[in-house]
Every structure is written in structure tokens, then in C-alpha cells.
Design a protein around this motif. Structure first.
Motif, PDB file in Angstrom:
ATOM      1  N   ASN A  95       0.826  -2.744   0.888  1.00 54.95           N
ATOM      2  CA  ASN A  95      -0.066  -1.998   1.334  1.00 54.95           C
ATOM      3  C   ASN A  95      -0.319  -1.815   2.893  1.00 54.95           C
ATOM      4  O   ASN A  95      -0.001  -2.714   3.500  1.00 54.95           O
ATOM      5  CB  ASN A  95      -1.691  -2.671   0.674  1.00 54.95           C
ATOM      6  CG  ASN A  95      -1.623  -2.673  -0.670  1.00 54.95           C
ATOM      7  OD1 ASN A  95      -1.843  -3.751  -1.103  1.00 54.95           O
ATOM      8  ND2 ASN A  95      -1.256  -1.746  -1.323  1.00 54.95           N
ATOM      9  N   VAL A  96      -0.843  -0.323   3.312  1.00 52.35           N
ATOM     10  CA  VAL A  96      -0.755  -0.250   4.602  1.00 52.35           C
ATOM     11  C   VAL A  96      -2.283  -0.809   5.219  1.00 52.35           C
ATOM     12  O   VAL A  96      -3.294  -0.481   4.452  1.00 52.35           O
ATOM     13  CB  VAL A  96      -0.595   1.119   5.112  1.00 52.35           C
ATOM     14  CG1 VAL A  96      -0.842   1.233   6.765  1.00 52.35           C
ATOM     15  CG2 VAL A  96       0.717   1.748   4.556  1.00 52.35           C
ATOM     16  N   VAL A  97      -2.123  -1.553   6.336  1.00 52.08           N
ATOM     17  CA  VAL A  97      -3.540  -2.234   6.745  1.00 52.08           C
ATOM     18  C   VAL A  97      -3.740  -1.762   8.353  1.00 52.08           C
ATOM     19  O   VAL A  97      -2.687  -1.816   8.932  1.00 52.08           O
ATOM     20  CB  VAL A  97      -3.457  -3.931   6.686  1.00 52.08           C
ATOM     21  CG1 VAL A  97      -4.859  -4.342   7.419  1.00 52.08           C
ATOM     22  CG2 VAL A  97      -3.071  -4.332   5.246  1.00 52.08           C
TER      23      VAL A  97
ATOM     24  N   VAL B  91      -7.526  -1.181   4.340  1.00 51.75           N
ATOM     25  CA  VAL B  91      -6.568  -1.510   3.518  1.00 51.75           C
ATOM     26  C   VAL B  91      -6.183  -0.300   2.565  1.00 51.75           C
ATOM     27  O   VAL B  91      -7.370   0.209   2.000  1.00 51.75           O
ATOM     28  CB  VAL B  91      -6.423  -2.566   2.707  1.00 51.75           C
ATOM     29  CG1 VAL B  91      -5.072  -3.023   1.695  1.00 51.75           C
ATOM     30  CG2 VAL B  91      -6.780  -3.747   3.509  1.00 51.75           C
ATOM     31  N   TYR B  92      -5.004   0.398   2.788  1.00 52.71           N
ATOM     32  CA  TYR B  92      -4.769   1.610   2.094  1.00 52.71           C
ATOM     33  C   TYR B  92      -3.470   1.407   1.083  1.00 52.71           C
ATOM     34  O   TYR B  92      -2.666   0.555   1.388  1.00 52.71           O
ATOM     35  CB  TYR B  92      -4.574   2.837   2.748  1.00 52.71           C
ATOM     36  CG  TYR B  92      -5.861   3.117   3.660  1.00 52.71           C
ATOM     37  CD1 TYR B  92      -6.702   4.005   3.014  1.00 52.71           C
ATOM     38  CD2 TYR B  92      -6.134   2.713   4.904  1.00 52.71           C
ATOM     39  CE1 TYR B  92      -7.744   4.333   3.549  1.00 52.71           C
ATOM     40  CE2 TYR B  92      -7.307   3.059   5.349  1.00 52.71           C
ATOM     41  CZ  TYR B  92      -8.123   3.769   4.989  1.00 52.71           C
ATOM     42  OH  TYR B  92      -9.368   4.221   5.429  1.00 52.71           O
ATOM     43  N   ARG B  93      -3.531   1.913   0.002  1.00 51.68           N
ATOM     44  CA  ARG B  93      -2.144   1.935  -1.121  1.00 51.68           C
ATOM     45  C   ARG B  93      -1.058   1.893  -0.369  1.00 51.68           C
ATOM     46  O   ARG B  93       0.004   1.276  -0.648  1.00 51.68           O
ATOM     47  CB  ARG B  93      -2.631   2.591  -2.160  1.00 51.68           C
ATOM     48  CG  ARG B  93      -1.653   2.772  -3.311  1.00 51.68           C
ATOM     49  CD  ARG B  93      -2.091   3.809  -4.443  1.00 51.68           C
ATOM     50  NE  ARG B  93      -1.975   5.104  -3.760  1.00 51.68           N
ATOM     51  CZ  ARG B  93      -3.002   5.824  -4.055  1.00 51.68           C
ATOM     52  NH1 ARG B  93      -3.906   5.467  -4.569  1.00 51.68           N
ATOM     53  NH2 ARG B  93      -3.135   7.294  -3.365  1.00 51.68           N
ATOM     54  N   ASP B  94      -1.040   2.973   0.497  1.00 48.65           N
ATOM     55  CA  ASP B  94       0.213   3.370   1.172  1.00 48.65           C
ATOM     56  C   ASP B  94      -0.029   4.693   2.331  1.00 48.65           C
ATOM     57  O   ASP B  94      -1.207   4.822   2.639  1.00 48.65           O
ATOM     58  CB  ASP B  94       1.228   4.071   0.152  1.00 48.65           C
ATOM     59  CG  ASP B  94       0.553   5.292  -0.405  1.00 48.65           C
ATOM     60  OD1 ASP B  94      -0.126   5.882  -0.162  1.00 48.65           O
ATOM     61  OD2 ASP B  94       1.119   5.473  -1.915  1.00 48.65           O
ATOM     62  N   GLN B  95       0.934   4.901   3.106  1.00 49.72           N
ATOM     63  CA  GLN B  95       0.862   5.823   4.199  1.00 49.72           C
ATOM     64  C   GLN B  95       0.108   7.095   3.814  1.00 49.72           C
ATOM     65  O   GLN B  95      -0.810   7.753   4.398  1.00 49.72           O
ATOM     66  CB  GLN B  95       2.147   5.915   4.729  1.00 49.72           C
ATOM     67  CG  GLN B  95       2.063   6.658   5.873  1.00 49.72           C
ATOM     68  CD  GLN B  95       1.216   6.091   7.149  1.00 49.72           C
ATOM     69  OE1 GLN B  95       1.387   4.949   7.318  1.00 49.72           O
ATOM     70  NE2 GLN B  95       0.303   6.950   8.003  1.00 49.72           N
ATOM     71  N   ALA B  96       0.448   7.603   2.497  1.00 45.87           N
ATOM     72  CA  ALA B  96      -0.205   8.949   1.997  1.00 45.87           C
ATOM     73  C   ALA B  96      -1.629   8.596   1.858  1.00 45.87           C
ATOM     74  O   ALA B  96      -2.506   9.738   2.113  1.00 45.87           O
ATOM     75  CB  ALA B  96       0.316   9.092   0.754  1.00 45.87           C
ATOM     76  N   ALA B  97      -2.006   7.463   1.516  1.00 43.76           N
ATOM     77  CA  ALA B  97      -3.540   7.397   1.289  1.00 43.76           C
ATOM     78  C   ALA B  97      -4.329   7.195   2.725  1.00 43.76           C
ATOM     79  O   ALA B  97      -5.497   7.843   2.878  1.00 43.76           O
ATOM     80  CB  ALA B  97      -3.689   6.068   0.587  1.00 43.76           C
ATOM     81  N   ILE B  98      -3.632   6.921   3.675  1.00 41.42           N
ATOM     82  CA  ILE B  98      -4.080   6.969   4.998  1.00 41.42           C
ATOM     83  C   ILE B  98      -3.969   8.403   5.508  1.00 41.42           C
ATOM     84  O   ILE B  98      -5.270   8.770   6.273  1.00 41.42           O
ATOM     85  CB  ILE B  98      -3.404   6.187   6.308  1.00 41.42           C
ATOM     86  CG1 ILE B  98      -3.387   4.712   5.983  1.00 41.42           C
ATOM     87  CG2 ILE B  98      -3.797   6.477   7.426  1.00 41.42           C
ATOM     88  CD1 ILE B  98      -2.654   3.682   6.666  1.00 41.42           C
ATOM     89  N   GLU B  99      -3.043   9.090   5.194  1.00 43.36           N
ATOM     90  CA  GLU B  99      -3.206  10.510   5.763  1.00 43.36           C
ATOM     91  C   GLU B  99      -4.170  11.330   4.909  1.00 43.36           C
ATOM     92  O   GLU B  99      -4.794  12.093   5.439  1.00 43.36           O
ATOM     93  CB  GLU B  99      -1.673  11.135   5.419  1.00 43.36           C
ATOM     94  CG  GLU B  99      -0.526  10.514   6.354  1.00 43.36           C
ATOM     95  CD  GLU B  99       0.685  10.835   5.874  1.00 43.36           C
ATOM     96  OE1 GLU B  99       1.075  11.489   4.945  1.00 43.36           O
ATOM     97  OE2 GLU B  99       1.512  10.006   6.611  1.00 43.36           O
ATOM     98  N   ALA B 100      -4.387  10.981   3.597  1.00 44.39           N
ATOM     99  CA  ALA B 100      -5.589  11.367   3.083  1.00 44.39           C
ATOM    100  C   ALA B 100      -6.924  11.051   3.583  1.00 44.39           C
ATOM    101  O   ALA B 100      -7.738  11.856   3.612  1.00 44.39           O
ATOM    102  CB  ALA B 100      -5.786  11.225   1.439  1.00 44.39           C
ATOM    103  N   HIS B 101      -6.966  10.013   3.964  1.00 38.35           N
ATOM    104  CA  HIS B 101      -8.380   9.517   4.704  1.00 38.35           C
ATOM    105  C   HIS B 101      -8.563  10.152   5.684  1.00 38.35           C
ATOM    106  O   HIS B 101      -9.828  10.862   6.109  1.00 38.35           O
ATOM    107  CB  HIS B 101      -8.144   7.967   4.820  1.00 38.35           C
ATOM    108  CG  HIS B 101      -9.307   7.324   5.756  1.00 38.35           C
ATOM    109  ND1 HIS B 101     -10.618   7.098   5.343  1.00 38.35           N
ATOM    110  CD2 HIS B 101      -9.195   7.071   7.110  1.00 38.35           C
ATOM    111  CE1 HIS B 101     -11.525   6.819   6.217  1.00 38.35           C
ATOM    112  NE2 HIS B 101     -10.624   6.703   7.342  1.00 38.35           N
TER     113      HIS B 101
END
Length: 100
Positions: A5-7, A60-70
Motif C-alpha cells: 500500500n502507498v502511505v 494509507v491507500y490501496r495503490d497509486q491509482a487510489a491516491i490519484e483518485a483521492h
């Protein structure tokens, strides 16, 4: 390195007189991320018990795509417009969670 996960860890110092306003905006963003974004696994807001102007938030995000969506959500855009101008210091560090 294994994938995980990306933190995001963000250490901040709030400008004098802005603690309540900043904390309200940050808590609103954190709550919206936790409750409306499937890719947001955790979003904690912490405050120094000795100095309320010193805070840290941990996302904490599932992956980089989740950060980009955030970054595209209305609650994040609102936070990013009102929050950072109330900060004297904002230092972000990015990590990959490898355990647990």
C-alpha cells in the motif's frame, strides 16, 4: 522491493490563530476520504499533546491509482484550497507499506 500500500505521512505546523479552523477542515477531508473512497484504507489525524499547532496526518491507500483518485475528489480539492494556506510548515513523505 515488494509491492504494498502507498502511505503518505505529512508533518505540519499550523499558523497561530488557525488551529480550530485548520483542524475542522482536515477532519472533514479525512472523514470524507475514509467513508467515500474505497481505495483509502486509513486516514489518521494526530496532534502533539504539548503543542496543538504541531500535527501529523497519516494516509494509507490501496495503490497509486487510489491516491490519484483521492486528488480528484471534491473534498480533497476543498481541503487543498483552504488547508495549506493556514500552515507554516507542511512536509510530506511517501512510503510503501511492506508489513503487515
Amino acid at each position: 522491493m515488494s509491492k504494498g500500500n502507498v502511505v503518505l505521512v505529512v508533518n505540519c505546523r499550523i499558523k497561530p490563530g488557525k488551529v480550530e479552523e485548520l483542524m475542522a477542515a482536515l477532519k472533514e477531508n479525512a472523514e470524507a476520504a475514509r467513508t467515500t473512497e474505497p481505495g483509502c484504507l486509513q486516514f489518521d489525524v494526530l496532534v502533539d499533546p504539548e503543542d496543538p499547532t504541531r500535527i501529523m496526518y497519516y494516509e494509507v491507500y490501496r495503490d497509486q491509482a487510489a491516491i490519484e483518485a483521492h486528488a480528484q475528489t471534491e473534498h480533497h480539492k476543498k481541503w487543498y484550497t483552504v488547508g495549506p494556506p493556514m500552515l507554516d510548515v507542511r512536509e510530506r513523505s511517501d512510503f510503501i507499506r511492506v508489513a503487515p
